[in-house]
Write a protein that holds these residues in place. Structure first.
Motif, PDB file in Angstrom:
ATOM      1  N   GLY A  86       0.808  -1.212   0.000  1.00 15.49           N
ATOM      2  CA  GLY A  86       0.000   0.000   0.000  1.00 15.49           C
ATOM      3  C   GLY A  86       0.838   1.258   0.000  1.00 15.49           C
ATOM      4  O   GLY A  86       2.045   1.249  -0.243  1.00 15.49           O
ATOM      5  N   ARG A  87       0.158   2.385   0.334  1.00 14.63           N
ATOM      6  CA  ARG A  87       0.805   3.694   0.281  1.00 14.63           C
ATOM      7  C   ARG A  87       1.622   3.985   1.546  1.00 14.63           C
ATOM      8  O   ARG A  87       2.308   4.996   1.622  1.00 14.63           O
ATOM      9  CB  ARG A  87      -0.240   4.788   0.080  1.00 14.63           C
ATOM     10  N   GLY A  88       1.561   3.098   2.525  1.00 24.12           N
ATOM     11  CA  GLY A  88       2.311   3.318   3.762  1.00 24.12           C
ATOM     12  C   GLY A  88       1.478   4.037   4.826  1.00 24.12           C
ATOM     13  O   GLY A  88       0.394   4.573   4.558  1.00 24.12           O
ATOM     14  N   ILE A  89       1.986   4.022   6.068  1.00 25.18           N
ATOM     15  CA  ILE A  89       1.265   4.618   7.206  1.00 25.18           C
ATOM     16  C   ILE A  89       2.063   5.813   7.708  1.00 25.18           C
ATOM     17  O   ILE A  89       3.199   5.658   8.169  1.00 25.18           O
ATOM     18  CB  ILE A  89       1.098   3.604   8.347  1.00 25.18           C
ATOM     19  N   PRO A  90       1.503   7.009   7.620  1.00 26.35           N
ATOM     20  CA  PRO A  90       2.212   8.163   8.204  1.00 26.35           C
ATOM     21  C   PRO A  90       2.056   8.163   9.723  1.00 26.35           C
ATOM     22  O   PRO A  90       1.150   7.552  10.284  1.00 26.35           O
ATOM     23  CB  PRO A  90       1.487   9.360   7.572  1.00 26.35           C
ATOM     24  N   ASN A  91       2.970   8.891  10.378  1.00 24.74           N
ATOM     25  CA  ASN A  91       2.886   9.058  11.839  1.00 24.74           C
ATOM     26  C   ASN A  91       2.859   7.717  12.583  1.00 24.74           C
ATOM     27  O   ASN A  91       2.108   7.528  13.541  1.00 24.74           O
ATOM     28  CB  ASN A  91       1.645   9.864  12.231  1.00 24.74           C
ATOM     29  N   VAL A  92       3.680   6.760  12.175  1.00 28.24           N
ATOM     30  CA  VAL A  92       3.675   5.431  12.786  1.00 28.24           C
ATOM     31  C   VAL A  92       4.044   5.496  14.263  1.00 28.24           C
ATOM     32  O   VAL A  92       3.352   4.941  15.125  1.00 28.24           O
ATOM     33  CB  VAL A  92       4.648   4.490  12.036  1.00 28.24           C
ATOM     34  N   GLN A  93       5.138   6.203  14.564  1.00 31.16           N
ATOM     35  CA  GLN A  93       5.604   6.227  15.951  1.00 31.16           C
ATOM     36  C   GLN A  93       4.605   6.931  16.866  1.00 31.16           C
ATOM     37  O   GLN A  93       4.400   6.528  18.004  1.00 31.16           O
ATOM     38  CB  GLN A  93       6.969   6.916  16.037  1.00 31.16           C
ATOM     39  N   GLU A  94       3.962   8.007  16.352  1.00 31.46           N
ATOM     40  CA  GLU A  94       2.954   8.698  17.159  1.00 31.46           C
ATOM     41  C   GLU A  94       1.766   7.785  17.471  1.00 31.46           C
ATOM     42  O   GLU A  94       1.192   7.822  18.569  1.00 31.46           O
ATOM     43  CB  GLU A  94       2.467   9.967  16.439  1.00 31.46           C
ATOM     44  N   ILE A  95       1.393   6.927  16.482  1.00 27.27           N
ATOM     45  CA  ILE A  95       0.290   5.980  16.708  1.00 27.27           C
ATOM     46  C   ILE A  95       0.673   4.976  17.783  1.00 27.27           C
ATOM     47  O   ILE A  95      -0.110   4.665  18.688  1.00 27.27           O
ATOM     48  CB  ILE A  95      -0.082   5.267  15.386  1.00 27.27           C
ATOM     49  N   LEU A  96       1.913   4.458  17.706  1.00 26.84           N
ATOM     50  CA  LEU A  96       2.358   3.475  18.683  1.00 26.84           C
ATOM     51  C   LEU A  96       2.464   4.079  20.077  1.00 26.84           C
ATOM     52  O   LEU A  96       2.230   3.392  21.083  1.00 26.84           O
ATOM     53  CB  LEU A  96       3.712   2.891  18.257  1.00 26.84           C
ATOM     54  N   LEU A 116      -0.372  -7.167  22.699  1.00 17.71           N
ATOM     55  CA  LEU A 116      -0.719  -8.583  22.836  1.00 17.71           C
ATOM     56  C   LEU A 116       0.443  -9.527  22.567  1.00 17.71           C
ATOM     57  O   LEU A 116       0.345 -10.725  22.851  1.00 17.71           O
ATOM     58  CB  LEU A 116      -1.883  -8.935  21.889  1.00 17.71           C
ATOM     59  N   VAL A 117       1.537  -9.038  22.030  1.00 10.75           N
ATOM     60  CA  VAL A 117       2.651  -9.914  21.666  1.00 10.75           C
ATOM     61  C   VAL A 117       3.908  -9.499  22.435  1.00 10.75           C
ATOM     62  O   VAL A 117       3.968  -8.437  23.042  1.00 10.75           O
ATOM     63  CB  VAL A 117       2.909  -9.872  20.144  1.00 10.75           C
ATOM     64  N   ASP A 118       4.936 -10.382  22.360  1.00 15.47           N
ATOM     65  CA  ASP A 118       6.191 -10.103  23.060  1.00 15.47           C
ATOM     66  C   ASP A 118       7.102  -9.190  22.243  1.00 15.47           C
ATOM     67  O   ASP A 118       7.910  -8.439  22.827  1.00 15.47           O
ATOM     68  CB  ASP A 118       6.916 -11.414  23.374  1.00 15.47           C
ATOM     69  N   HIS A 119       7.013  -9.285  20.941  1.00 13.74           N
ATOM     70  CA  HIS A 119       7.859  -8.433  20.077  1.00 13.74           C
ATOM     71  C   HIS A 119       7.001  -7.939  18.928  1.00 13.74           C
ATOM     72  O   HIS A 119       6.287  -8.709  18.277  1.00 13.74           O
ATOM     73  CB  HIS A 119       9.057  -9.221  19.527  1.00 13.74           C
ATOM     74  N   PHE A 120       7.054  -6.620  18.705  1.00 16.70           N
ATOM     75  CA  PHE A 120       6.257  -6.005  17.648  1.00 16.70           C
ATOM     76  C   PHE A 120       7.150  -5.033  16.893  1.00 16.70           C
ATOM     77  O   PHE A 120       7.782  -4.149  17.489  1.00 16.70           O
ATOM     78  CB  PHE A 120       5.070  -5.248  18.279  1.00 16.70           C
ATOM     79  N   GLN A 121       7.212  -5.225  15.586  1.00 15.84           N
ATOM     80  CA  GLN A 121       8.043  -4.348  14.740  1.00 15.84           C
ATOM     81  C   GLN A 121       7.222  -3.927  13.532  1.00 15.84           C
ATOM     82  O   GLN A 121       6.623  -4.764  12.859  1.00 15.84           O
ATOM     83  CB  GLN A 121       9.326  -5.059  14.303  1.00 15.84           C
ATOM     84  N   LEU A 122       7.180  -2.623  13.270  1.00 17.99           N
ATOM     85  CA  LEU A 122       6.397  -2.104  12.152  1.00 17.99           C
ATOM     86  C   LEU A 122       7.281  -1.168  11.336  1.00 17.99           C
ATOM     87  O   LEU A 122       7.880  -0.238  11.883  1.00 17.99           O
ATOM     88  CB  LEU A 122       5.151  -1.366  12.667  1.00 17.99           C
TER      89      LEU A 122
END
Length: 446
Positions: A86-96, A116-122
């Motif tokens: 897709g076109r990507g997600i802006p403001n990723v870190q702010e969402i997290l 919900l998980v032990d490791h999450f990478q986006l």
């Protein structure tokens, strides 16, 4: 040493519609169970996978999820790797970090999955798509996992008969219904426990009120006790002082009689004897008054029918009334069901005072009675010298006397005894005196 081929995925699913999300959820649950994850951890991992896959369909339209087993620092983790173009997600870190809330609730699934998980990478790049890596750590006591085992899982999924979307959705709905029922039971239990807590709080409040009332009552009793102790101390000191005075006088007069007899002066000795008798009489009077006062309210006295007119006649016959003093008693006086000794003590003290303190050769004393709805009011009225206004407040106190210097033999107990008896009967006692004449009033219950 763990020997696992990291380049070989266990299974891959193309995400093109809602049924593919259902299949991804099922594969996540199966692999979690195969890996030995606890039931709660299985549900968390599968839910996180489902959230990310649904985001792909909603915002991009299609994507891919790949399940594999990864190793890091001698720990195994079950991984789901979701990608889209897709076109990507802006403001990723702010969402997290929950510092930015996109319009329409976008990003909520990302934030929830991360928890919900032990490791999450986006990772997300403009016009290049988004890559999400979800990992759940496998426990130390997991079943045997190696390359052959993982290949077996892959073959199992490849050879599995086509999944029935309806059956899988129904199974998930049944799980949801079961969870909702468990939640309903927990809610009922919580409400019952809340009611119990509220009931206990009410009981605790009631107990606190009762304790406060008892503490207040205790404080009142302590104050009363302090007052009683203070009165007792004053009582003891005054009695000791008043008893010592006539004793000293008797001793001195006795020594004088002895000296007169040794000098053979019988006439002087006989002249002193009336003075000794007067001191003895004063001591006897004081002792009787103290005893009467101390016993008031402590004796269990039987009530009986008392004709007040007859009682007054008996009292007057015991008093030394001067010839010029007239006492008037009304013809119609009540018959009361009461303690005879109490009324006798009251009238005896009031009449005795009226006679003793009268300052003229001729005078009059009236006994009056007034009927009220709840009580009788009696009064002993004289036309004597009266009581100064400054003495009205103290004449009923124990050992207090008026400023009349003509009667130093007064013990100051008589009117205190009258007040104590009237208080025991829940009545009132007061004095009225302006100029000449005194009226002592008290009330008595029917």
């Amino acid at each position: 040493m763990l020997l696992i081929n990291m380049d070989h995925p266990i299974t891959t699913i193309k995400l093109q519609n809602e049924l593919d999300v259902v299949l991804a959820y099922k594969r996540a649950m199966q692999l979690s169970e195969f890996s030995g994850l606890p039931v709660a951890a299985q549900t968390k991992f599968a839910t996180a996978v489902s959230e990310i896959c649904r985001n792909v369909l909603e915002h991009v339209g299609e994507g891919t999820i790949r399940f594999s087993m990864v190793e890091s620092r001698n720990f195994l983790s079950l991984e789901a790797f979701v990608t889209d173009r897709g076109r990507g997600i802006p403001n990723v870190q702010e969402i997290l970090d929950r510092k930015y809330a996109p319009v329409g609730g976008k990003g909520q699934g990302i934030y929830s999955s991360r928890k919900l998980v032990d490791h999450f990478q986006l990772e997300s790049d403009f016009e290049k798509g988004t890559r999400v890596r979800l990992q759940k750590r496998v426990p130390h006591n997991h079943p045997p996992i190696n390359a052959a085992i993982i290949q077996g899982w892959s073959d199992y999924f490849n050879n599995e008969s086509e999944i029935s979307p309806y059956a899988e959705i129904k199974r998930q709905n049944m799980q949801l219904i079961e969870l909702m029922e468990q939640l309903r039971v927990r809610t009922i239990e919580a409400e019952y426990q809340l009611q119990e807590i509220q009931h206990l709080n009410q009981e605790l409040q009631t107990s606190n009120h009762e304790i406060n009332a008892l503490l207040q009552e205790r404080d009142v009793k302590n104050q009363e006790l302090e007052q009683v102790n203070k009165t007792l101390d004053e009582f003891a000191q005054t009695v000791t002082h008043d008893l010592k005075a006539p004793l000293h006088n008797i001793r001195g007069l006795s020594e004088a009689v002895t000296d007169f007899l040794q000098e053979d002066s019988k006439e002087e000795a006989q002249a002193v004897m009336p003075m000794i008798q007067l001191q003895i009489k004063r001591m006897d009077h004081l002792i009787r008054d103290v005893l009467a006062y101390s016993l008031t309210g402590r004796q269990q006295i039987q009530k009986k029918k008392v004709a007040v007119g007859e009682l007054l006649y008996n009292v007057l016959t015991t008093l030394a009334i001067p010839q010029g003093l007239q006492v008037y008693v009304p013809d119609e006086l009540p018959v009361l069901e009461t303690e005879e000794i109490f009324l006798q003590q009251i009238f005896s003290n009031l009449l005795s005072n009226a006679i003793k303190y009268h300052d003229l050769p001729n005078g009059q004393i009236w006994i009056k009675a007034f009927q009220h709805p709840a009580c009788w009011e009696f009064a002993v009225v004289d036309d004597g010298p009266g009581i100064p206004a400054e003495d009205h407040g103290k004449i009923f106190e124990l050992f207090e006397t008026t400023s009349d210097v003509n009667h130093p033999d007064s013990t100051g107990i008589g009117l205190a005894l009258v007040r104590k008896i009237v208080q025991e009967k829940a009545g009132r006692l007061w004095v009225h005196s302006k100029g000449r004449g005194t009226a002592m009033h008290f009330t008595w219950p029917y």
